[in-house]
Design a protein around this motif. Structure first.
Motif: not given
Length: 143
Positions: A104-126
């Motif tokens: 994402l640091d290279a610029g907006w990437d919708a797929a990377a953003h969706r993957a980040l949100c999924r990973a973040d859900t895992v972090r929040a649950l853990a």
């Protein structure tokens, strides 16, 4: 008991932080204009580290302390469960979230953003499970 309560406070603070990031911060990424996203992401990384760094450090200290020298009356199982939850958060952060932030640091990437949100859900649950384990440790130590 002080160590157990400090650990519970740190795990709860991190879980609250992580749910805030998941529910508020990351969804707002979509609102940033693409031409401004690089600067926004850089600022996000710099500022978020000021919050997550101390929370990670505090949890690392209390988790390792509990694993190395459990206070009398502290059960091992909730300490191990909490340690596993913290390890999961750290692993998802290092192996998934950080590389996605680099993309994402290279610029907006919708797929990377969706993957980040999924990973973040895992972090929040853990993190939430880690808070439950810390509460379990406190309650079990009270007898």
């Amino acid at each position: 008991m002080t160590l157990l309560v400090a650990h519970l406070v740190l795990t709860a603070a991190y879980a609250g932080f992580q749910w805030t990031v998941r529910g508020l911060v990351y969804p707002q990424f979509r609102q940033v204009p693409p031409d401004a996203f690089h600067a926004y992401e850089r600022a996000h990384q710099r500022l978020i580290a000021r919050v997550v760094g101390p929370l990670f450090a505090g949890q690392a200290v209390t988790t390792l302390w509990l694993l190395a020298a459990r206070p009398a009356g502290t059960r091992l199982l909730p300490v191990l469960a909490g340690g596993a939850c913290f390890a999961a958060v750290l692993a998802v952060t290092a192996l998934v979230a950080v590389p996605l932030h680099r993309r994402l640091d290279a610029g907006w990437d919708a797929a990377a953003h969706r993957a980040l949100c999924r990973a973040d859900t895992v972090r929040a649950l853990a993190a939430s499970a880690g808070t439950a384990a810390a509460a379990w440790a406190v309650l079990a130590a009270q007898g």
